[in-house]
Motif scaffolding. Structure first.
Motif, PDB file in Angstrom:
ATOM      1  N   ALA A 238      -2.090  -3.412   4.526  1.00  0.00           N
ATOM      2  CA  ALA A 238      -1.294  -2.490   5.256  1.00  0.00           C
ATOM      3  C   ALA A 238       0.021  -2.210   4.690  1.00  0.00           C
ATOM      4  O   ALA A 238       0.480  -0.991   4.600  1.00  0.00           O
ATOM      5  N   LEU A 239       0.652  -3.164   4.342  1.00  0.00           N
ATOM      6  CA  LEU A 239       2.041  -2.973   3.547  1.00  0.00           C
ATOM      7  C   LEU A 239       2.050  -2.433   2.272  1.00  0.00           C
ATOM      8  O   LEU A 239       2.715  -1.557   2.195  1.00  0.00           O
ATOM      9  N   VAL A 240       0.903  -2.766   1.643  1.00  0.00           N
ATOM     10  CA  VAL A 240       0.872  -2.257   0.601  1.00  0.00           C
ATOM     11  C   VAL A 240       0.255  -0.824   0.353  1.00  0.00           C
ATOM     12  O   VAL A 240       1.094   0.472  -0.336  1.00  0.00           O
ATOM     13  N   GLU A 241      -0.407  -0.456   1.301  1.00  0.00           N
ATOM     14  CA  GLU A 241      -0.795   0.728   1.263  1.00  0.00           C
ATOM     15  C   GLU A 241       0.352   1.710   2.217  1.00  0.00           C
ATOM     16  O   GLU A 241       0.343   2.821   1.681  1.00  0.00           O
ATOM     17  N   THR A 242       1.347   1.166   2.791  1.00  0.00           N
ATOM     18  CA  THR A 242       2.235   1.964   3.617  1.00  0.00           C
ATOM     19  C   THR A 242       3.420   2.148   2.308  1.00  0.00           C
ATOM     20  O   THR A 242       3.841   3.458   2.211  1.00  0.00           O
ATOM     21  N   LYS A 243       3.521   1.338   1.294  1.00  0.00           N
ATOM     22  CA  LYS A 243       4.663   1.343   0.355  1.00  0.00           C
ATOM     23  C   LYS A 243       3.950   2.486  -0.737  1.00  0.00           C
ATOM     24  O   LYS A 243       4.748   3.502  -1.001  1.00  0.00           O
ATOM     25  N   ARG A 246       4.452   6.045   1.385  1.00  0.00           N
ATOM     26  CA  ARG A 246       6.041   6.127   1.018  1.00  0.00           C
ATOM     27  C   ARG A 246       6.609   6.735   0.036  1.00  0.00           C
ATOM     28  O   ARG A 246       7.334   7.747  -0.386  1.00  0.00           O
ATOM     29  N   ARG A 247       6.209   6.086  -1.285  1.00  0.00           N
ATOM     30  CA  ARG A 247       6.352   6.720  -2.592  1.00  0.00           C
ATOM     31  C   ARG A 247       5.892   8.094  -2.698  1.00  0.00           C
ATOM     32  O   ARG A 247       6.569   8.626  -3.472  1.00  0.00           O
ATOM     33  N   ASN A 248       4.371   8.318  -2.554  1.00  0.00           N
ATOM     34  CA  ASN A 248       4.224   9.813  -2.449  1.00  0.00           C
ATOM     35  C   ASN A 248       4.960  10.603  -1.736  1.00  0.00           C
ATOM     36  O   ASN A 248       5.408  11.714  -2.248  1.00  0.00           O
ATOM     37  N   LEU A 249       5.420  10.161  -0.460  1.00  0.00           N
ATOM     38  CA  LEU A 249       6.180  11.141   0.339  1.00  0.00           C
ATOM     39  C   LEU A 249       7.551  11.197  -0.270  1.00  0.00           C
ATOM     40  O   LEU A 249       8.202  12.170  -0.421  1.00  0.00           O
ATOM     41  N   GLN A 250       8.046  10.183  -0.682  1.00  0.00           N
ATOM     42  CA  GLN A 250       9.427  10.192  -1.504  1.00  0.00           C
ATOM     43  C   GLN A 250       9.649  11.137  -2.688  1.00  0.00           C
ATOM     44  O   GLN A 250      10.547  11.634  -2.820  1.00  0.00           O
ATOM     45  N   VAL A 262      15.769   6.694   2.784  1.00  0.00           N
ATOM     46  CA  VAL A 262      14.458   6.154   3.081  1.00  0.00           C
ATOM     47  C   VAL A 262      14.030   4.852   2.360  1.00  0.00           C
ATOM     48  O   VAL A 262      13.394   4.229   2.765  1.00  0.00           O
ATOM     49  N   VAL A 263      14.810   5.167   1.131  1.00  0.00           N
ATOM     50  CA  VAL A 263      14.529   3.557   0.354  1.00  0.00           C
ATOM     51  C   VAL A 263      14.972   2.468   0.859  1.00  0.00           C
ATOM     52  O   VAL A 263      14.466   1.405   0.959  1.00  0.00           O
ATOM     53  N   GLU A 264      16.367   2.643   1.661  1.00  0.00           N
ATOM     54  CA  GLU A 264      16.847   1.538   2.341  1.00  0.00           C
ATOM     55  C   GLU A 264      16.010   1.002   3.521  1.00  0.00           C
ATOM     56  O   GLU A 264      15.865  -0.063   3.993  1.00  0.00           O
ATOM     57  N   LYS A 265      15.586   1.865   4.154  1.00  0.00           N
ATOM     58  CA  LYS A 265      14.592   1.768   5.274  1.00  0.00           C
ATOM     59  C   LYS A 265      13.372   1.006   4.790  1.00  0.00           C
ATOM     60  O   LYS A 265      12.900  -0.124   5.682  1.00  0.00           O
ATOM     61  N   GLU A 266      12.697   1.281   3.830  1.00  0.00           N
ATOM     62  CA  GLU A 266      11.541   0.808   3.397  1.00  0.00           C
ATOM     63  C   GLU A 266      11.762  -0.869   2.933  1.00  0.00           C
ATOM     64  O   GLU A 266      11.256  -1.644   3.171  1.00  0.00           O
ATOM     65  N   LYS A 267      12.976  -0.992   2.117  1.00  0.00           N
ATOM     66  CA  LYS A 267      13.398  -2.415   1.731  1.00  0.00           C
ATOM     67  C   LYS A 267      13.803  -3.131   3.058  1.00  0.00           C
ATOM     68  O   LYS A 267      13.188  -4.375   3.107  1.00  0.00           O
ATOM     69  N   GLN A 268      14.270  -2.666   3.995  1.00  0.00           N
ATOM     70  CA  GLN A 268      14.561  -3.376   5.348  1.00  0.00           C
ATOM     71  C   GLN A 268      13.130  -3.812   5.869  1.00  0.00           C
ATOM     72  O   GLN A 268      13.039  -5.018   6.402  1.00  0.00           O
ATOM     73  N   ASP A 270      10.229  -4.134   4.157  1.00  0.00           N
ATOM     74  CA  ASP A 270       9.671  -5.043   3.470  1.00  0.00           C
ATOM     75  C   ASP A 270      10.179  -6.516   3.641  1.00  0.00           C
ATOM     76  O   ASP A 270       9.484  -7.402   3.727  1.00  0.00           O
ATOM     77  N   ARG A 271      11.367  -6.593   3.894  1.00  0.00           N
ATOM     78  CA  ARG A 271      12.186  -7.829   4.092  1.00  0.00           C
ATOM     79  C   ARG A 271      11.533  -8.439   5.310  1.00  0.00           C
ATOM     80  O   ARG A 271      11.376  -9.673   5.569  1.00  0.00           O
ATOM     81  N   THR A 272      11.785  -7.567   6.410  1.00  0.00           N
ATOM     82  CA  THR A 272      11.075  -8.117   7.927  1.00  0.00           C
ATOM     83  C   THR A 272       9.756  -8.647   7.626  1.00  0.00           C
ATOM     84  O   THR A 272       9.527  -9.657   8.230  1.00  0.00           O
TER      85      THR A 272
END
Length: 374
Positions: A238-243, A246-250, A262-268, A270-272
């Motif tokens: 799910a994490l891979v699919e979500t990334k 998000r890249r397509n939307l970005q 958006v990029v910072e939120k995505e990184k946070q 992923d870290r969590t």
């Protein structure tokens, strides 16, 4: 988590070791140092889990995920604190360890640690479910995994898990035997062993002891571990699919400040997720082998239990203790928000004591925050 003292009370004497002489040699070599290693881990783990609770219960850290992590830290802290007197018990002289009072304590220890550890296991399962919903179904996250639902789930773990361990309470009791000690003294010694009910047949030819093995191995260990394995794999997918999504939307949006947010939120996110996956992986490493060994003990019988499972009792204990103590290190190394909150709680005081930092201009907390974000 089972003490070697409790396990060895049912060991069969006079039979060749089921798992070979190397298992016996390892057990005998590690046993003398186990108490000191476990005491060190428990002291560190008690401090670490207290810090976890202090940080995770701050208002700025309030979230369903952190509420579950707080419940997990409480269960782990209880395990650490209770294990310290048990480690001291193992250093007592032989006769004193087999007194009635200490036998009652060992029985309490085996039940209490199992209950707390079962609570921690199922809280970890809840954590995996909550994170999967947050990553795979973010639009329904607040509805399905809100704070009220989370508190109810944590309370349910603390209420239901003691009931799951009921066969353990019934299967074991304090037994006594007469023994002649050196010097000719005839004394009564007490130890934890099968109760009369534990040896009784409750389902045809099946004894309560075997029911206890089923509950311990399958319900308490294997089912949660299989669930965690499936959820972890689905979480990664799910994490891979979500990334990708998000890249397509970005890519379709205009570059600028909004893109950086958006990029910072995505990184946070992923870290969590990586941090929680590390927590799940540690549980699988420590819990799966115990469930498999318990299941093998039920199928292969008393000889395997006494010569293999019991010989690994100390090793399984220390792995479970390390697992209960190490989360603080994971949070500090993988969560910037945790490090920042920890610094705001404790680091400014250290600066006041050891560094000449100007007060009253607002730079103190900013400096601490910058240090934690490096």
């Amino acid at each position: 988590m089972n003490s070697s003292e409790w396990l060895n009370s049912t060991a069969a004497a006079g039979e060749p070791p089921y798992c070979g002489s190397n298992m016996v040699a390892f057990s005998e070599a590690y046993r003398p140092v186990h108490v000191y290693v476990s005491l060190l881990v428990c002291v560190f783990g008690s401090v670490a889990n207290t810090l976890n609770i202090a940080v995770l219960t701050r208002r700025e850290m309030s979230s369903p995920t952190n509420a579950i992590l707080t419940g997990l830290a409480v269960a782990d802290l209880l395990v650490m604190l209770e294990y310290v007197p048990f480690a001291g018990y193992t250093l007592l002289p032989y006769e004193q360890r087999l007194s009635y009072g200490w036998a009652i304590f060992v029985l309490f220890h085996s039940n209490f640690t199992q209950v707390c550890h079962t609570v921690a296991i199922w809280l970890t399962v809840i954590l995996a479910v909550w994170r999967y919903v947050a990553v795979a179904h973010p639009q329904r996250n607040r509805e399905l995994c809100g704070m009220r639902t989370t508190v109810r789930a944590i309370a349910s773990a603390y209420l239901v898990c003691p009931c799951l361990c009921t066969p353990l309470y019934l299967a074991f009791d304090v037994n006594s035997r007469r023994s002649v000690l050196p010097g000719g003294r005839n004394v009564t010694l007490y130890h934890v062993g099968l109760s009369a009910l534990g040896d009784a047949r409750v389902f045809g030819d099946v004894s309560l002891q075997k029911v206890n093995f089923w509950v311990y191995s399958v319900v308490i260990k294997i089912i949660p571990c299989v669930t965690l394995t499936v959820l972890s794999l689905r979480l990664v997918l799910a994490l891979v699919e979500t990334k990708k999504r998000r890249r397509n939307l970005q890519a379709s949006k205009t570059p600028g400040k909004k893109k950086k947010v958006v990029v910072e939120k995505e990184k946070q996110t992923d870290r969590t997720t990586r941090m929680l996956l590390a927590v799940l992986l540690l549980f699988l490493i420590t819990e799966f082998p115990q469930g498999i060994l318990g299941l093998l003990s039920m199928f292969l019988g008393e000889r395997f239990f006494s010569s293999c499972y019991a010989r690994l009792g100390d090793l399984m204990d220390i792995l479970a203790l390390i697992n209960s103590a190490i989360n603080f290190i994971l949070y500090c190394s993988m969560s910037r928000q945790f490090r920042t909150t920890f610094a705001q709680l404790f680091w400014p005081r250290l600066l006041d004591r050891w560094a000449a930092v100007p007060q009253g201009d607002g730079h103190d907390n900013g400096a601490a925050t910058q240090v934690t974000q490096v």
